[in-house]
Scaffold this motif. Structure first.
Motif, PDB file in Angstrom:
ATOM      1  N   GLU A 143       0.781  -1.199  -0.048  1.00 48.24           N
ATOM      2  CA  GLU A 143       0.008  -0.154  -0.081  1.00 48.24           C
ATOM      3  C   GLU A 143       0.892   1.131  -0.148  1.00 48.24           C
ATOM      4  OE1 GLU A 143      -2.675   0.007   3.047  1.00 48.24           O
ATOM      5  OE2 GLU A 143      -3.901  -1.790   2.132  1.00 48.24           O
ATOM      6  N   THR A 152      -4.297   5.039  -2.329  1.00 48.87           N
ATOM      7  CA  THR A 152      -4.363   3.715  -1.829  1.00 48.87           C
ATOM      8  C   THR A 152      -5.389   2.811  -2.239  1.00 48.87           C
ATOM      9  OG1 THR A 152      -3.451   4.449   0.427  1.00 48.87           O
ATOM     10  CG2 THR A 152      -4.607   2.520   0.335  1.00 48.87           C
ATOM     11  N   GLN A 156      -4.745  -0.546  -4.406  1.00 46.21           N
ATOM     12  CA  GLN A 156      -5.573  -1.760  -3.759  1.00 46.21           C
ATOM     13  C   GLN A 156      -6.408  -2.480  -5.070  1.00 46.21           C
ATOM     14  OE1 GLN A 156      -7.622  -0.406  -0.614  1.00 46.21           O
ATOM     15  NE2 GLN A 156      -6.185  -0.751   0.810  1.00 46.21           N
TER      16      GLN A 156
END
Length: 201
Positions: A143, A152, A156
């Motif tokens: 991350e 982030t 992801q």
């Protein structure tokens, strides 16, 4: 990853540069996929070196072979194998049966180990396919540390799309098992690069 966001090329460049390859070297590209590293590796090992591409996907290896043929790269050996289940002895025998050396000067995995379970088995194969004092490099993802809104979540999503575990942190293997470890990162810490040398014993 069969397709790649442009942001990830930075990690490949940093990782391959950190191997300090020389003309004539043999390098293993574990989880080579479609051969995204081949051009960068060829620039360093030249026509007398050898690239050993290992991947479990026959479809990706077919694309890698077409890429090599298109560019006239004749010094690339492709091996279909799952590095989490194939023994290092089997992989080494496969390499030598295709004309390569049993132990390579360098071994690289870019954005591959976070796709593998258990990644430790693939890491063990990397070590055993590398000569003593040879270079090992893992490039992978975590991350990002950026406070930029949405960074982030974007990282992801990209990892989920590619099937990678963003929490795997496989570069810990380099930090634990190698000497002369160097660390680098890119893209707000999202890309992590670790390079070290295989212990002599």
């Amino acid at each position: 990853m069969s397709a790649e966001f442009p942001v990830y090329r930075a990690g490949r460049q940093l990782g391959i540069g950190s191997l300090n390859l020389n003309p004539g070297d043999q390098v293993v590209d574990l989880g080579c996929g479609t051969g995204l590293n081949f051009g960068l590796l060829k620039e360093r090992i030249g026509p007398t070196g050898t690239i050993i591409g290992i991947d479990r996907s026959t479809k990706m290896l077919a694309q890698a072979r077409r890429k090599a043929d298109r560019h006239g790269w004749t010094n690339i050996i492709l091996i279909q194998a799952d590095a989490t289940t194939a023994s290092p002895a089997f992989l080494s025998a496969s390499i030598t049966s295709h004309g390569g050396k049993a132990l390579s000067d360098a071994t690289l995995a870019t954005y591959a180990l976070s796709l593998m379970k258990p990644w430790e088995a693939a890491w063990d194969a990397m070590k055993q396919l590398t000569r003593p004092r040879g270079s090992l490099c893992i490039v992978d993802m975590q991350e990002p540390t950026s406070l930029f809104p949405g960074m982030t979540a974007l990282a992801q999503s990209a990892c989920r799309l590619g099937g990678a575990d963003i929490t795997a942190h496989p570069w810990k293997g380099v930090e634990r098992d190698c000497t002369d470890v160097t660390k680098a990162s890119a893209r707000s810490g999202h890309l992590q690069i670790r390079t070290g040398r295989r212990r002599s014993r």
